[in-house]
Scaffold this motif. Structure first.
Motif, PDB file in Angstrom:
ATOM      1  N   ALA A   1       2.702   0.100  -9.621  1.00 16.15           N
ATOM      2  CA  ALA A   1       1.269   0.167  -8.932  1.00 16.15           C
ATOM      3  C   ALA A   1       0.448   1.319  -9.451  1.00 16.15           C
ATOM      4  CB  ALA A   1       1.889   0.639  -7.306  1.00 16.15           C
ATOM      5  N   ALA A   2       1.230   2.351  -9.886  1.00 19.86           N
ATOM      6  CA  ALA A   2       0.428   3.599 -10.492  1.00 19.86           C
ATOM      7  C   ALA A   2      -0.435   2.840 -11.792  1.00 19.86           C
ATOM      8  CB  ALA A   2       1.259   4.843 -10.813  1.00 19.86           C
ATOM      9  N   LEU A   3       0.455   2.139 -12.536  1.00 16.60           N
ATOM     10  CA  LEU A   3      -0.268   1.662 -13.796  1.00 16.60           C
ATOM     11  C   LEU A   3      -1.183   0.829 -13.435  1.00 16.60           C
ATOM     12  CD1 LEU A   3       0.034   1.010 -16.789  1.00 16.60           C
ATOM     13  CD2 LEU A   3       1.407  -0.756 -16.397  1.00 16.60           C
ATOM     14  N   MET A   4      -1.008  -0.162 -12.594  1.00 16.58           N
ATOM     15  CA  MET A   4      -2.164  -1.075 -12.321  1.00 16.58           C
ATOM     16  C   MET A   4      -3.494  -0.570 -11.601  1.00 16.58           C
ATOM     17  SD  MET A   4      -0.743  -3.534 -13.575  1.00 16.58           S
ATOM     18  CE  MET A   4      -2.045  -4.647 -13.462  1.00 16.58           C
ATOM     19  N   ASP A   5      -3.139   0.626 -10.997  1.00 18.92           N
ATOM     20  CA  ASP A   5      -4.123   1.218 -10.097  1.00 18.92           C
ATOM     21  C   ASP A   5      -4.931   2.070 -10.992  1.00 18.92           C
ATOM     22  OD1 ASP A   5      -5.690   2.378  -7.659  1.00 18.92           O
ATOM     23  OD2 ASP A   5      -4.858   4.245  -8.100  1.00 18.92           O
ATOM     24  N   ALA A   6      -4.330   2.724 -12.177  1.00 21.00           N
ATOM     25  CA  ALA A   6      -4.957   3.454 -13.305  1.00 21.00           C
ATOM     26  C   ALA A   6      -5.791   2.282 -14.190  1.00 21.00           C
ATOM     27  CB  ALA A   6      -3.863   4.054 -14.391  1.00 21.00           C
ATOM     28  N   VAL A   7      -5.448   1.182 -14.490  1.00 21.13           N
ATOM     29  CA  VAL A   7      -5.938   0.249 -15.148  1.00 21.13           C
ATOM     30  C   VAL A   7      -7.219  -0.500 -14.488  1.00 21.13           C
ATOM     31  CG1 VAL A   7      -5.911  -2.020 -16.119  1.00 21.13           C
ATOM     32  CG2 VAL A   7      -3.931  -0.464 -16.562  1.00 21.13           C
ATOM     33  N   ALA A   8      -7.005  -0.579 -13.287  1.00 22.50           N
ATOM     34  CA  ALA A   8      -8.172  -1.346 -12.453  1.00 22.50           C
ATOM     35  C   ALA A   8      -8.032  -0.450 -11.181  1.00 22.50           C
ATOM     36  CB  ALA A   8      -7.900  -2.688 -12.346  1.00 22.50           C
TER      37      ALA A   8
ATOM     38  N   VAL B   1      -7.138  -5.044  -5.722  1.00 20.46           N
ATOM     39  CA  VAL B   1      -5.889  -5.888  -4.999  1.00 20.46           C
ATOM     40  C   VAL B   1      -5.328  -6.579  -5.912  1.00 20.46           C
ATOM     41  CG1 VAL B   1      -5.015  -6.753  -3.005  1.00 20.46           C
ATOM     42  CG2 VAL B   1      -6.736  -5.082  -2.713  1.00 20.46           C
ATOM     43  N   PHE B   2      -6.116  -7.499  -6.774  1.00 18.47           N
ATOM     44  CA  PHE B   2      -5.690  -8.461  -7.640  1.00 18.47           C
ATOM     45  C   PHE B   2      -5.114  -8.028  -8.696  1.00 18.47           C
ATOM     46  CE2 PHE B   2      -5.888 -11.659 -10.853  1.00 18.47           C
ATOM     47  CZ  PHE B   2      -5.677 -12.897 -10.209  1.00 18.47           C
ATOM     48  N   ALA B   3      -5.455  -7.039  -9.404  1.00 19.60           N
ATOM     49  CA  ALA B   3      -4.856  -6.110 -10.258  1.00 19.60           C
ATOM     50  C   ALA B   3      -3.477  -5.692  -9.864  1.00 19.60           C
ATOM     51  CB  ALA B   3      -5.777  -5.142 -10.958  1.00 19.60           C
ATOM     52  N   LEU B   4      -3.377  -4.918  -8.853  1.00 25.54           N
ATOM     53  CA  LEU B   4      -2.136  -4.512  -8.120  1.00 25.54           C
ATOM     54  C   LEU B   4      -1.151  -5.430  -8.223  1.00 25.54           C
ATOM     55  CD1 LEU B   4      -1.053  -1.998  -6.625  1.00 25.54           C
ATOM     56  CD2 LEU B   4      -1.701  -2.966  -4.682  1.00 25.54           C
ATOM     57  N   ARG B   5      -1.399  -6.654  -7.839  1.00 22.63           N
ATOM     58  CA  ARG B   5      -0.681  -7.599  -7.407  1.00 22.63           C
ATOM     59  C   ARG B   5       0.028  -8.551  -8.769  1.00 22.63           C
ATOM     60  NH1 ARG B   5      -3.060 -10.004  -1.728  1.00 22.63           N
ATOM     61  NH2 ARG B   5      -2.396  -8.343  -0.411  1.00 22.63           N
ATOM     62  N   LEU B   6      -0.756  -8.304  -9.824  1.00 24.97           N
ATOM     63  CA  LEU B   6      -0.377  -9.188 -10.744  1.00 24.97           C
ATOM     64  C   LEU B   6       1.254  -9.005 -11.355  1.00 24.97           C
ATOM     65  CD1 LEU B   6      -3.338  -8.840 -13.383  1.00 24.97           C
ATOM     66  CD2 LEU B   6      -2.412 -11.048 -12.292  1.00 24.97           C
ATOM     67  N   PRO B   7       1.659  -7.843 -11.288  1.00 24.60           N
ATOM     68  CA  PRO B   7       3.065  -7.876 -11.758  1.00 24.60           C
ATOM     69  C   PRO B   7       4.042  -8.656 -10.890  1.00 24.60           C
ATOM     70  CG  PRO B   7       2.069  -5.710 -11.853  1.00 24.60           C
ATOM     71  CD  PRO B   7       1.057  -6.613 -11.031  1.00 24.60           C
TER      72      PRO B   7
ATOM     73  N   VAL C   1       0.900  -1.077   0.018  1.00 23.49           N
ATOM     74  CA  VAL C   1      -0.136   0.013  -0.091  1.00 23.49           C
ATOM     75  C   VAL C   1       0.941   1.172  -0.010  1.00 23.49           C
ATOM     76  CG1 VAL C   1      -0.206   0.301   2.624  1.00 23.49           C
ATOM     77  CG2 VAL C   1      -2.218   0.813   0.720  1.00 23.49           C
ATOM     78  N   TYR C   2       2.123   1.121   0.769  1.00 20.19           N
ATOM     79  CA  TYR C   2       3.119   2.323   0.384  1.00 20.19           C
ATOM     80  C   TYR C   2       3.463   2.546  -1.057  1.00 20.19           C
ATOM     81  CZ  TYR C   2       7.494   4.431   1.805  1.00 20.19           C
ATOM     82  OH  TYR C   2       8.518   5.495   1.807  1.00 20.19           O
ATOM     83  N   MET C   3       3.563   1.329  -1.749  1.00 20.72           N
ATOM     84  CA  MET C   3       4.029   1.557  -3.251  1.00 20.72           C
ATOM     85  C   MET C   3       3.019   2.061  -3.834  1.00 20.72           C
ATOM     86  SD  MET C   3       7.097   0.360  -3.510  1.00 20.72           S
ATOM     87  CE  MET C   3       7.345   1.037  -1.748  1.00 20.72           C
ATOM     88  N   LEU C   4       1.663   1.624  -3.554  1.00 17.52           N
ATOM     89  CA  LEU C   4       0.220   2.180  -4.093  1.00 17.52           C
ATOM     90  C   LEU C   4       0.148   3.893  -3.981  1.00 17.52           C
ATOM     91  CD1 LEU C   4      -2.362   2.054  -5.808  1.00 17.52           C
ATOM     92  CD2 LEU C   4      -3.223   1.146  -3.419  1.00 17.52           C
TER      93      LEU C   4
END
Length: 484
Positions: free
Chosen positions: A72-79, A83-89, A47-50
């Motif tokens: 984190a910024a990219l995944m947050d922009a996409v979805a 949390v699932f999308a955030l963790r995909l990378p 969540v710090y990275m986010l």
């Protein structure tokens, strides 16, 4: 005697054992997906990275290069909010490390069984199992280190200098993820100079690769330089936390090994021993010497006990291939010891994965945001416009930022870790909602302090009003990298 290059043609290697390795990778991916779905909230480091990626994305921060925060910024922009999308990378990196470890075993001459055994060892290593589905720099790092070692090991076999150019790009990306790779590269060069293959150091492509690495990493290195190298100051902070978190040097010395997992410890130690003593491993001896040197450095300097996680796979590969060589030409014997080792390693990894799920099922982060939002909304509208959120630690501030869209909170502030290097509140802000255990560090800068809430009997919320000095003067005085 150091290894000296010869004009021998490159030896052939076995085929990649897809039927042995890819099922292990698939099960690893499934396990981490399930762990993510069973969890409830964020791990505090992710969540710090986010939070940094969402509100403060830059070429660097006080304690992190930008790669993880950018992802984190990219995944947050996409979805947004997923949390699932955030963790995909992170999950892709963890699975990629499994495949790369097996590919290193193949480069060493490992057949199907050795490649599969290496993949299992990497998949069940305790640190990747615990953290492999959290988007953090230390989750992305192992696959990058293994890519570096795979390129070097492959170069030793093929002498294809294009690999050295690719190596530079990988190193540059790794520097943008975590600075420990700079130490890895320095130790690798010294160990190669001592043990060989020394002709590597004479290749122009190696230094072209180094130039590429510097060019890729230049923005974050410049950010650190222009901010006084807070990352260098973090080394003292990390050392200072060692006793409380890991049991000092004895604890770190044990955990650096144990985090490799049951199978990883056995194969890794056996592989390191064979790399150091067996004549046929001479050209790869630098791998074991590098691992041993880094082990001593990390214990001596009180580093984190997961700093060797990127080397577990290559040592396990050497161990698995050494077992293959030992059994070559001998009648097939009982295989139950290997099977027991695999089963024990898998069982241990499952327990660690369950613990990992439990670590993110707590709703403490959401409780912090929800309770703070209640206190913030209770303020009169005109006062809210001049009120900022101030977390005692970066963890509190990151949780507030992570759940900000859900609870309608403004961006949070803190004087701790990277937050202390972000912009302070605007000068129009004369009131803060302080979330922490003790506001004494900042109370003196305000005219009044009133307790307005409590979070799970652990954290309090204070309304600090009428700040007495400009924020530009207050902020540098309160800035700290140490978590109280």
């Amino acid at each position: 005697m150091p290894y000296v290059a010869t004009a021998d043609p490159p030896r052939s290697v076995p085929k990649f054992a897809a039927t042995a390795v890819l099922p292990v990778a698939a099960v690893t991916a499934l396990a981490h997906c399930v762990a993510t779905l069973l969890g409830r909230g964020y791990w505090f480091d992710e969540v710090y990275m986010l939070a940094i990626g969402r509100y403060h994305l830059d070429w660097g921060s006080a304690d992190q290069p930008p790669a993880a925060t950018a992802l984190a910024a990219l995944m947050d922009a996409v979805a947004p909010g997923s949390v699932f999308a955030l963790r995909l990378p992170a999950m892709l990196a963890t699975v990629g490390a499994v495949v790369l470890a097996a590919m290193i075993a193949r480069e060493f001459g490992g057949h199907r069984r050795a490649q599969g055994l290496t993949a299992v060892a990497q998949a069940t290593a305790l640190w990747p199992t615990l953290t492999g589905h959290w988007l953090t720099p230390y989750t992305l790092e192992p696959v990058q280190w293994l890519a570096i070692l795979w390129l070097l090991v492959r170069w030793v076999r093929l002498r294809d200098d294009r690999l050295l150019v690719a190596l530079g790009a990988v190193v540059g990306i790794a520097v943008m993820t975590k600075f420990q790779v700079l130490l890895l590269c320095a130790v690798l060069l010294v160990c190669i100079a001592i043990t060989g293959p020394r002709d590597l150091l004479q290749r122009p492509a190696l230094w072209l690769g180094a130039a590429i690495a510097i060019a890729v990493a230049a923005p974050t290195l410049w950010w650190q330089q222009s901010h006084g190298w807070p990352q260098w100051q973090m080394t003292r902070v990390v050392a200072g936390e060692a006793d409380a978190l890991y049991g000092g040097r004895p604890g770190i010395a044990v955990q650096l090994i144990v985090y490799a997992g049951v199978l990883g410890v056995f194969l890794g130690l056996y592989g390191a021993w064979q790399l150091l003593r067996a004549p046929h491993w001479r050209q790869y001896r630098f791998v074991a010497v590098t691992a041993m040197t880094l082990y001593v450095v990390f214990v001596a300097t009180l580093g984190r006990p997961y700093y060797l996680a990127g080397l577990y796979g290559v040592l396990a590969a050497a161990g698995a291939v050494s077992l293959q060589r030992r059994r070559a030409g001998k009648p097939a014997g009982r295989r139950w010891p290997a099977r027991v080792g695999v089963l024990t390693s898998v069982a241990t990894a499952v327990l660690i994965l369950v613990f990992s799920v439990g670590a993110t099922r707590s709703d403490i982060g959401e409780d912090i945001a929800r309770t703070t939002a209640q206190a913030y909304q209770n303020l009169p509208g005109p006062r809210r416009e001049h009120t900022a959120l101030l977390g005692e630690s970066y963890i509190v501030a990151a949780y507030l930022d992570g759940y900000a869209p859900q609870y309608g909170l403004p961006p949070a502030h803190s004087t701790n870790r990277s937050y202390g290097y972000f912009a302070p509140p605007a000068e129009s802000v004369d009131t803060v909602l302080y979330v922490g255990r003790n506001p004494d560090a900042v109370r003196g800068y305000f005219g009044s302090a009133e307790k307005v809430g409590t979070v799970n009997d652990d954290l309090d919320i204070y309304l600090l009003s009428k700040h007495r000095q400009p924020w530009q003067q207050i902020w540098p005085r309160l800035r700290t990298l140490t978590v109280s």
